[in-house]
Scaffold this active site. Structure first.
Site, short mmCIF file in Angstrom:
data_model
loop_
_atom_site.label_atom_id
_atom_site.label_comp_id
_atom_site.label_asym_id
_atom_site.label_seq_id
_atom_site.Cartn_x
_atom_site.Cartn_y
_atom_site.Cartn_z
NE ARG A 251 -5.17 42.19 94.43
CZ ARG A 251 -5.65 41.07 94.98
NH1 ARG A 251 -6.90 40.73 94.78
NH2 ARG A 251 -4.91 40.29 95.72
CG HIS B 155 -9.93 42.51 97.80
ND1 HIS B 155 -10.40 42.54 96.51
CD2 HIS B 155 -10.99 42.82 98.60
CE1 HIS B 155 -11.69 42.85 96.52
NE2 HIS B 155 -12.06 43.02 97.78
CE1 TYR C 30 -4.39 36.84 97.23
CE2 TYR C 30 -4.82 37.21 99.56
CZ TYR C 30 -4.86 37.65 98.25
OH TYR C 30 -5.33 38.91 97.97
#
Ligand SMILES: Cc1ncc(C[n+]2csc(CCOP(=O)(O)OP(=O)(O)O)c2C)c(N)n1
Ligand SMILES: [Mg+2]
Length: 339
Positions: free
Chosen positions: A240, A244, A252
């Site tokens: 990815r 998100h 992170y």
């Protein structure tokens, strides 16, 4: 060399590029505040969504999840419908009642992803069992992230599907992250495919950024399921490249990890391969890109001109006899006497 026809190869390329360019338009609209709710991209994962959906046959069914815009496009959803869906306009498959890929178009075999991760597996198992009773040869495919594979519903559902030898293909989109949780904190198994032997199932791991490999593996998985051999777990190793959703800056994640995966971009890789194999050259690629961009310009204009749905539409589609009940629902939820 592959035995996949040049025609299919060009289509795989076209749909990956369409996914990317459409998502770029959607990012712009998101930044202009025109998207209702969040916007979840599939940047870097286009080969997994497109390659698997391309292997499905007419009449097969699937649940897309947040990284599977490409699968819905392959299946014939128009980009302008997606634009309307994200902007909650009339003209969207859910008529503005839901966003992202949360819509169903049964005639195209598309069913809305279920918000609770993992629950697609038992629900689709039930749908496949129903089709078996009806004498249909339907194959069902559902996508699942690495995070979703840890949810209890996945384990119960896949066990049920295995025992009943249901024609179910689970595509694991292994992208190492479930929001900010890395795989090491998600599951003790080395791979997601390791889950298959415990349920007596077949599995395969494939490079999810190699669209031809994904397409060929998905064909094998679907043939396996359709021939009565039970469920198949296809693990696609991908990444990815964005957070998100657009609101997530990926703080992170170590930047080096992202940079490393950028080098494996599925579209750039496939462009090189198409050129090496003499299937499509720069001029052909430019033509496809221009054609897609031209259509997207029109689609964005069209979608922005669509009205928002009337407020009372929110109350429709809840009960079978919708007209009769709309007034009563409004009384209860918007005001009036709730007794
Ligand atoms: C049971 C459940 N828990 C949490 C969520 C919120 N949620 C939606 S997507 C997501 C991350 C899913 O990660 P993964 O399954 O790996 O898919 P990816 O986003 O990486 O494609 C989370 C935590 C949810 N929808 N359902
Ligand atoms: Mg994930």
């Amino acid at each position: 060399m592959t035995d996949v026809s040049p025609e299919i190869q060009k289509n795989l390329y076209r749909f990956m590029l369409l996914t990317r360019l459409l998502e770029e338009r959607l990012v712009n609209l998101y930044r202009q505040g025109k998207i209702v709710g969040g916007f979840y991209r599939s940047l870097g994962q286009e080969a997994t969504a497109v390659g698997t959906a391309m292997a499905l046959a007419e009449g097969d069914i699937f649940f897309p999840v947040i990284r599977d815009l490409g699968a819905t496009l392959v299946r014939g959803v128009a980009p302008r419908q997606i634009l309307c869906q994200q902007m909650a306009r009339e003209g969207s498959p859910s008529r503005g009642r839901d966003g992202v890929l949360h819509f169903s178009i049964p005639e195209k075999g598309i069913y809305a992803p279920i918000a609770m991760l993992g629950t697609a597996v038992p629900v689709m198992s039930g749908m496949l069992l129903a089709d078996r009773y009806l004498g249909k040869k339907t194959v069902g495919l559902t996508y699942l992230g690495d995070g979703a594979s840890s949810v209890g519903a996945f384990h119960e559902g896949i066990n049920f599907a295995g025992v009943n030898r249901l024609p179910l293909v689970v595509v694991f989109e292994f992208n190492r992250w479930a929001y900010s949780t890395p795989y090491e904190k998600q599951c003790g198994a080395m791979t997601l495919a390791d889950k298959a032997p415990g349920y007596g199932l077949s599995a395969k791991i494939v490079d999810g950024n190699d669209v031809l490999a994904v397409y060929e593996a998905a064909r094998t998985a679907i043939d396996h399921a359709r021939s009565g051999n039970g469920p198949f777990l296809l693990e696609c190793k991908t990444y990815r490249l964005k957070g998100h959703a657009e609101h997530d800056a990926q703080s992170y994640i170590d930047r080096a990890e992202i940079e490393e995966w950028k080098k494996r971009d599925p579209i750039a890789r496939f462009e090189k391969r198409l050129e090496d194999d003499g299937v499509l050259f720069a001029a052909g690629r430019d033509e496809i890109r221009h054609e897609i961009s031209r259509h997207l310009d029109e689609d964005v204009d069209w979608a922005e001109a669509q009205p928002s749905p009337l407020p009372d539409y929110e109350f429709r589609g809840v009960y079978a006899d919708e007209d009769l009940l709309v007034e009563r629902q409004q009384e209860i939820f918007v005001g009036g006497d709730p007794s």
